[in-house]
Design an enzyme around this catalytic site. Structure first.
Site, PDB file in Angstrom:
ATOM      1  N   ARG A 112       1.086  -0.765   0.121  1.00  0.00           N
ATOM      2  CA  ARG A 112       0.167  -0.475   0.161  1.00  0.00           C
ATOM      3  C   ARG A 112       0.755   1.273   0.115  1.00  0.00           C
ATOM      4  O   ARG A 112       1.334   1.603   1.334  1.00  0.00           O
ATOM      5  CB  ARG A 112      -1.000   0.137   1.382  1.00  0.00           C
ATOM      6  CG  ARG A 112      -1.688   1.095   1.545  1.00  0.00           C
ATOM      7  CD  ARG A 112      -2.802   1.817   2.785  1.00  0.00           C
ATOM      8  NE  ARG A 112      -3.577   0.027   2.857  1.00  0.00           N
ATOM      9  CZ  ARG A 112      -4.234   0.006   3.298  1.00  0.00           C
ATOM     10  NH1 ARG A 112      -4.633   0.479   4.388  1.00  0.00           N
ATOM     11  NH2 ARG A 112      -4.853  -0.866   3.049  1.00  0.00           N
ATOM     12  N   ASP A 208      -2.927 -10.779  13.213  1.00  0.00           N
ATOM     13  CA  ASP A 208      -1.766 -10.573  11.439  1.00  0.00           C
ATOM     14  C   ASP A 208      -1.703 -11.677  11.099  1.00  0.00           C
ATOM     15  O   ASP A 208      -0.713 -12.167  11.910  1.00  0.00           O
ATOM     16  CB  ASP A 208      -0.941  -9.578  11.906  1.00  0.00           C
ATOM     17  CG  ASP A 208      -0.085  -9.107  10.511  1.00  0.00           C
ATOM     18  OD1 ASP A 208       0.291 -10.517   9.712  1.00  0.00           O
ATOM     19  OD2 ASP A 208       0.021  -8.350   9.778  1.00  0.00           O
ATOM     20  N   ASP A 211       2.112 -12.605  10.135  1.00  0.00           N
ATOM     21  CA  ASP A 211       2.835 -12.542  11.397  1.00  0.00           C
ATOM     22  C   ASP A 211       3.058 -14.085  12.315  1.00  0.00           C
ATOM     23  O   ASP A 211       3.858 -14.634  12.903  1.00  0.00           O
ATOM     24  CB  ASP A 211       2.716 -11.259  12.283  1.00  0.00           C
ATOM     25  CG  ASP A 211       3.313 -10.026  12.084  1.00  0.00           C
ATOM     26  OD1 ASP A 211       4.032  -9.925  11.006  1.00  0.00           O
ATOM     27  OD2 ASP A 211       3.404  -8.877  12.351  1.00  0.00           O
TER      28      ASP A 211
END
Length: 217
Positions: A112, A208, A211
């Site tokens: 992004r 996440d 992760d």
């Protein structure tokens, strides 16, 4: 299982199989280790692949069993292509490959832009005959939906005509973006959770996924 929104688009399938839901609950638990999370991701992905491939076309072929010859069903045409949205998509692709080891694999990398907040492609590698295959695009989380929508757009530009998207969890906001941008693409998820928070994390979610898959922060 989180309740799907009342206006869930027809192209969306929430996979409610008890084993899928059980394994998803274990994945959500904050105390699940990296190894356990990775194992569960692989197992649940294989189960999802059953749903995603339920309507693959078959043809018959003559084979010889130890007893006699027969006309037996076998997959028709080109096999699948699984496209992983890096990096966390690999945790889903690996489980699906356990079920369909002959599938081709592609990768697309997006990040992004911090100023525009728009997805930017930094990597793309696909089979040359992607246009002749059913392409299953995988990413554990459908949060804002912008990266997934951008990935599907890019794959269409590359010639893909048969596309499906699969994720573990989806937020209503991301589901809306994806289905409105690509109303022709069937979407499969194990749960549509409540909402996105101010940091674009799915709530209640599972944290996440990248992760937790790879033990990074």
């Amino acid at each position: 299982m989180a309740e799907p929104p009342a206006q869930t688009p027809k192209q969306v399938t929430v996979i409610g199989h008890p084993l899928v839901q059980h394994k998803l609950t274990l994945m959500r638990h904050k105390d699940s280790s990296t190894g356990k999370f990775r194992q569960l991701a692989r197992e649940i992905s294989l189960l999802m692949a059953y749903e995603l491939t339920r309507d693959l076309p078959l043809e018959t072929r003559e084979i010889e069993t130890p007893m006699e010859t027969m006309q037996a069903p076998i997959l028709a045409g080109k096999k699948l292509c699984i496209v992983s949205i890096l990096r966390a998509g690999d945790g889903i692709a690996e489980g699906m490959l356990d079920l369909v080891p002959s599938a081709r694999v592609g990768h697309i990398g997006l990040y992004r832009d911090p100023k525009t907040l728009e997805p930017v492609e930094y990597y793309l590698k696909l089979p040359e005959d992607v246009g002749e295959r059913l392409v299953i695009v995988v990413d554990p989380m459908l949060a804002t939906g912008h990266s997934a929508a951008a990935a599907l757009t890019r794959l269409k530009q590359a010639g893909a005509t048969q596309l499906r998207f699969a994720c573990l969890l989806a937020a209503p906001e991301g589901m809306k973006v994806l289905t409105e941008t690509h109303p022709d693409v069937p979407v499969f998820t194990c749960s549509i959770d409540r909402e996105l928070d101010s940091h674009a994390y799915i709530r209640p979610g599972l944290g996440d996924a990248g992760d937790r898959l790879y033990g990074t922060k």
